[in-house]
Enzyme design. Sequence first.
Site, PDB file in Angstrom:
ATOM      1  N   GLY A  91      34.410  45.393  44.911  1.00  0.00           N
ATOM      2  CA  GLY A  91      34.537  45.177  46.426  1.00  0.00           C
ATOM      3  C   GLY A  91      36.114  44.537  46.545  1.00  0.00           C
ATOM      4  N   ASP A  92      36.245  43.411  45.679  1.00  0.00           N
ATOM      5  CA  ASP A  92      37.450  42.871  45.791  1.00  0.00           C
ATOM      6  C   ASP A  92      38.552  43.773  45.716  1.00  0.00           C
ATOM      7  OD1 ASP A  92      39.622  40.750  45.785  1.00  0.00           O
ATOM      8  OD2 ASP A  92      39.870  41.166  43.596  1.00  0.00           O
ATOM      9  N   ALA A  93      38.839  44.837  44.762  1.00  0.00           N
ATOM     10  CA  ALA A  93      39.661  45.871  44.513  1.00  0.00           C
ATOM     11  C   ALA A  93      39.804  46.854  45.796  1.00  0.00           C
ATOM     12  CB  ALA A  93      39.674  46.585  43.362  1.00  0.00           C
ATOM     13  N   ALA A 148      31.221  42.290  43.461  1.00  0.00           N
ATOM     14  CA  ALA A 148      32.317  41.622  44.060  1.00  0.00           C
ATOM     15  C   ALA A 148      33.557  42.186  43.391  1.00  0.00           C
ATOM     16  CB  ALA A 148      31.912  40.319  43.818  1.00  0.00           C
ATOM     17  N   GLU A 164      41.002  45.302  48.993  1.00  0.00           N
ATOM     18  CA  GLU A 164      42.370  45.072  48.827  1.00  0.00           C
ATOM     19  C   GLU A 164      43.286  46.195  49.087  1.00  0.00           C
ATOM     20  OE1 GLU A 164      45.932  42.523  47.719  1.00  0.00           O
ATOM     21  OE2 GLU A 164      43.709  41.858  47.441  1.00  0.00           O
TER      22      GLU A 164
END
Length: 132
Positions: free
Chosen positions: A16-18, A13, A21
């Site tokens: 994945g967040d980066a 995660a 975004e």
Amino acid sequence: MRDYKQLNGLALAYVGDAIYEIYIRDYLVSLGQTKPNVLHRMATHYVSAKAQASLMQAMLAGEMLTEEEEVMYKRGRNAKSHTFAKNADVTTYRVATGFESLMGYLHLTQQKERLEELINWCIKKVGETNEK
């Protein structure tokens, strides 16, 4: 190459967040918007925990994910996190973490075509929602 199937859901995660975004920022800038405050406001429609959870639930309802992708989503969703989103309940936050985990997994396993397919679907879905 590392076996990313064994990686902790929160680590997936984190990546994945980066990744998600960056794709969203690239998309928003490609629309011609240049004001940082406006870009940030627009991005929240895509990257907030509430938005990600809604997108993830739509993917699941539409049976868009492979069995392996669902496993990676669940790994992130079920991971024990000691932090929570400021503007989301625990369930929403966990579903969003699962969404980010899936994005991280697809990126780390170099499944770029599939990653972009899902992100483009998300962009389209948010666009449809915002038009209503």
